[in-house]
Design an enzyme around this catalytic site. Structure first.
Site, PDB file in Angstrom:
ATOM      1  N   TRP A  13       0.889  -1.118   0.154  1.00  0.00           N
ATOM      2  CA  TRP A  13       0.037  -0.009   0.061  1.00  0.00           C
ATOM      3  C   TRP A  13       0.965   1.217   0.077  1.00  0.00           C
ATOM      4  O   TRP A  13       0.649   2.137  -0.707  1.00  0.00           O
ATOM      5  CB  TRP A  13      -1.043   0.009   1.301  1.00  0.00           C
ATOM      6  CG  TRP A  13      -1.956   0.975   1.047  1.00  0.00           C
ATOM      7  CD1 TRP A  13      -2.312   1.812   2.326  1.00  0.00           C
ATOM      8  CD2 TRP A  13      -2.922   1.567   0.048  1.00  0.00           C
ATOM      9  NE1 TRP A  13      -3.373   2.728   1.963  1.00  0.00           N
ATOM     10  CE2 TRP A  13      -3.684   2.731   0.586  1.00  0.00           C
ATOM     11  CE3 TRP A  13      -2.958   1.232  -1.266  1.00  0.00           C
ATOM     12  CZ2 TRP A  13      -4.602   3.106   0.050  1.00  0.00           C
ATOM     13  CZ3 TRP A  13      -3.682   1.846  -2.117  1.00  0.00           C
ATOM     14  CH2 TRP A  13      -4.749   2.901  -1.673  1.00  0.00           C
ATOM     15  N   LYS A 110      -3.514   0.914   9.240  1.00  0.00           N
ATOM     16  CA  LYS A 110      -4.596   0.342   9.656  1.00  0.00           C
ATOM     17  C   LYS A 110      -4.560  -0.401  10.823  1.00  0.00           C
ATOM     18  O   LYS A 110      -4.436  -1.692  10.671  1.00  0.00           O
ATOM     19  CB  LYS A 110      -5.648  -0.115   8.593  1.00  0.00           C
ATOM     20  CG  LYS A 110      -5.750   0.768   7.191  1.00  0.00           C
ATOM     21  CD  LYS A 110      -6.650   0.079   6.242  1.00  0.00           C
ATOM     22  CE  LYS A 110      -6.980   1.081   5.060  1.00  0.00           C
ATOM     23  NZ  LYS A 110      -7.618   0.532   3.894  1.00  0.00           N
ATOM     24  N   ALA A 145      -4.220  -2.678  -3.056  1.00  0.00           N
ATOM     25  CA  ALA A 145      -3.195  -2.208  -3.622  1.00  0.00           C
ATOM     26  C   ALA A 145      -3.198  -2.833  -5.308  1.00  0.00           C
ATOM     27  O   ALA A 145      -2.903  -2.138  -6.058  1.00  0.00           O
ATOM     28  CB  ALA A 145      -1.797  -2.390  -3.089  1.00  0.00           C
ATOM     29  N   LYS A 196     -12.095  -3.154  10.534  1.00  0.00           N
ATOM     30  CA  LYS A 196     -12.637  -3.971   9.501  1.00  0.00           C
ATOM     31  C   LYS A 196     -11.613  -5.225   9.489  1.00  0.00           C
ATOM     32  O   LYS A 196     -12.223  -6.290   8.539  1.00  0.00           O
ATOM     33  CB  LYS A 196     -12.726  -3.100   8.365  1.00  0.00           C
ATOM     34  CG  LYS A 196     -11.277  -2.147   7.587  1.00  0.00           C
ATOM     35  CD  LYS A 196     -10.505  -3.160   6.964  1.00  0.00           C
ATOM     36  CE  LYS A 196      -9.289  -2.560   6.496  1.00  0.00           C
ATOM     37  NZ  LYS A 196      -8.302  -3.095   5.598  1.00  0.00           N
ATOM     38  N   ASP A 249     -14.937  -0.293   3.311  1.00  0.00           N
ATOM     39  CA  ASP A 249     -13.649  -1.230   3.559  1.00  0.00           C
ATOM     40  C   ASP A 249     -14.098  -2.477   4.027  1.00  0.00           C
ATOM     41  O   ASP A 249     -13.287  -3.441   3.629  1.00  0.00           O
ATOM     42  CB  ASP A 249     -12.702  -0.313   4.691  1.00  0.00           C
ATOM     43  CG  ASP A 249     -11.239  -0.584   4.452  1.00  0.00           C
ATOM     44  OD1 ASP A 249     -10.976  -1.170   3.457  1.00  0.00           O
ATOM     45  OD2 ASP A 249     -10.308   0.134   5.160  1.00  0.00           O
ATOM     46  N   SER A 259      -6.816  -9.513   0.185  1.00  0.00           N
ATOM     47  CA  SER A 259      -6.635  -9.197   1.459  1.00  0.00           C
ATOM     48  C   SER A 259      -5.824 -10.130   2.406  1.00  0.00           C
ATOM     49  O   SER A 259      -6.285 -11.250   2.399  1.00  0.00           O
ATOM     50  CB  SER A 259      -8.059  -9.009   2.134  1.00  0.00           C
ATOM     51  OG  SER A 259      -8.062  -8.821   3.469  1.00  0.00           O
ATOM     52  N   ARG A 260      -4.887  -9.648   2.987  1.00  0.00           N
ATOM     53  CA  ARG A 260      -3.988 -10.612   3.706  1.00  0.00           C
ATOM     54  C   ARG A 260      -4.536 -11.104   4.953  1.00  0.00           C
ATOM     55  O   ARG A 260      -4.284 -12.221   5.296  1.00  0.00           O
ATOM     56  CB  ARG A 260      -2.575  -9.982   4.038  1.00  0.00           C
ATOM     57  CG  ARG A 260      -2.687  -8.924   5.146  1.00  0.00           C
ATOM     58  CD  ARG A 260      -1.354  -8.362   5.279  1.00  0.00           C
ATOM     59  NE  ARG A 260      -0.990  -7.474   4.029  1.00  0.00           N
ATOM     60  CZ  ARG A 260       0.094  -6.670   3.937  1.00  0.00           C
ATOM     61  NH1 ARG A 260       0.840  -6.522   4.985  1.00  0.00           N
ATOM     62  NH2 ARG A 260       0.506  -5.987   3.048  1.00  0.00           N
ATOM     63  N   ASN A 261      -5.488 -10.153   5.390  1.00  0.00           N
ATOM     64  CA  ASN A 261      -6.509 -10.490   6.654  1.00  0.00           C
ATOM     65  C   ASN A 261      -7.255 -11.774   6.231  1.00  0.00           C
ATOM     66  O   ASN A 261      -7.658 -12.692   6.881  1.00  0.00           O
ATOM     67  CB  ASN A 261      -7.103  -9.385   7.197  1.00  0.00           C
ATOM     68  CG  ASN A 261      -5.880  -8.530   7.840  1.00  0.00           C
ATOM     69  OD1 ASN A 261      -5.732  -8.872   9.094  1.00  0.00           O
ATOM     70  ND2 ASN A 261      -5.642  -7.397   7.306  1.00  0.00           N
ATOM     71  N   GLU A 286      -2.359  -7.240  10.300  1.00  0.00           N
ATOM     72  CA  GLU A 286      -2.998  -6.277  11.122  1.00  0.00           C
ATOM     73  C   GLU A 286      -4.131  -6.505  12.124  1.00  0.00           C
ATOM     74  O   GLU A 286      -4.121  -6.254  13.397  1.00  0.00           O
ATOM     75  CB  GLU A 286      -3.232  -5.092  10.457  1.00  0.00           C
ATOM     76  CG  GLU A 286      -2.167  -4.199   9.764  1.00  0.00           C
ATOM     77  CD  GLU A 286      -1.249  -3.293  10.879  1.00  0.00           C
ATOM     78  OE1 GLU A 286      -1.218  -3.627  11.911  1.00  0.00           O
ATOM     79  OE2 GLU A 286      -0.607  -2.532  10.255  1.00  0.00           O
TER      80      GLU A 286
END
Length: 338
Positions: A13, A110, A145, A196, A249, A259-261, A286
């Site tokens: 990002w 974030k 990203a 989120k 989001d 999304s890595r999450n 995160e």
């Protein structure tokens, strides 16, 4: 208007925001703590660990020396993991002490700091003295990203308690594929941006277990209710959570495999252990740290956050995802609007 801008943090990002600013005609300096990454960006114009197959602007210059990166800049953008924001800000403040500049500061991180439960703008305000900076803002919203790299239409929010600072950054980032709105509710924007990631973990876990669209919609809707309850307890505007940094989001991080999450949650849903998930990811997740901070904050403030509690128990108490879901579903019935 052409500005000199330092971007601290060259992950997916941070590097993509730097590339946007460069495309917009600004003089951009991208800092990374990793000399090999800096060399790759400057010689090959790639960032292979974070953005495969993407070629960065040749005029974008990377630095491993933070002092060189921030020399004579007008603005500084920090996009580093939430749990290291304080240490980076401390280093930055020492550098700014020796300079005559007073840049505007904006961040794109974030998360919530563990133990202190501070939002990132609060951390920056504490660690960068008022004499060394102008306004503080955050940029946030549904913005993978990988999609921005393709010039996919993207809408985000620049938020600051000083709306003129938000408008300043709005003008720096705006172009024909990247649209920026402003908001003076920096509390709501930062809380929405951080929490989120908890919902994204849960959405990935549901998918890993084979659940479908109904379950995903339920999680996103009730998860947003939790985010709003906690955010408004700090004075956030509830309307912020219906906007880009809230529901927007949540939608993108809870539905996208980029999304890595989400990817981390998916692996948890498949039965992987958290330590193995973190190791396999190779990047900061995160949502893991934010789940613990939000869980502890909810306890402290008496806020009901059952989804957050369930994900906390999966991460920290070795509760299986299936058992956590069963406990959620069999809670006592209640009003939706309670």
């Amino acid at each position: 208007m052409t500005e000199k801008i330092a971007v601290l943090g060259a992950g997916s990002w941070g590097s993509m925001l730097a590339n946007i600013l460069d495309e917009n005609g600004h003089d951009v300096r991208l800092w990374s703590y990793n000399p090999k990454q800096v060399e790759e960006l400057n010689t090959q114009h790639t960032n292979s660990r974070y953005m495969k197959d993407f070629i960065y602007s040749k005029s974008l210059t990377a630095y491993s020396d933070m002092q060189e990166a921030v020399k004579d800049v007008d603005d500084i953008l920090l996009v580093v993991p939430a749990q290291v924001t304080r240490s980076v800000a401390q280093k930055l403040n020492v550098i700014l002490d020796s300079m005559s500049i007073k840049p505007n500061i904006i961040h794109g991180s974030k998360g919530i700091e563990q133990k202190t439960y501070k939002r990132m703008s609060e951390v920056l305000a504490e660690e960068i003295s008022a004499e060394n900076r102008s306004g503080i803002a955050v940029i946030s919203g549904p913005s993978q990203a990988e999609d921005v790299a393709k010039h996919d239409i993207t809408l985000v929010t620049a938020a600051s308690s000083d709306i003129k600072v938000a408008e300043h950054f709005q003008q720096l980032f705006m172009n024909n594929y990247f649209r920026v709105y402003t908001n003076d509710d920096i509390i709501g924007v930062e809380i929405g941006a951080a929490l989120k990631n908890i919902i994204a973990l849960g959405a990935g876990a549901l998918y890993g277990l084979g659940y479908g669209d109904n379950a995903k919609a339920a999680l996103m809707t009730r998860g947003l209710a939790e985010i709003s309850r906690l955010g408004t307890s700090f004075g956030a505007n509830p309307l912020t959570f219906t906007g880009l940094s809230g529901f927007g989001d949540v939608i993108v991080t809870a539905t996208s495999s980029d999304s890595r999450n989400w990817r981390a949650g998916y692996q948890l849903g498949k039965g992987e252990k958290l330590d193995d998930v973190v190791k396999n990811m190779g990047m900061v997740i995160e949502g893991v740290a934010t789940t613990q901070a939000a869980y502890e904050l909810a306890k402290q403030r008496g806020i009901d956050m059952p989804i957050t509690s369930a994900i906390y128990n999966v991460i920290n108490e070795n509760v299986s995802v299936k058992d956590a879901i069963a406990k959620l579903m069999l809670r006592e019935g209640r009003s939706e609007l309670e």
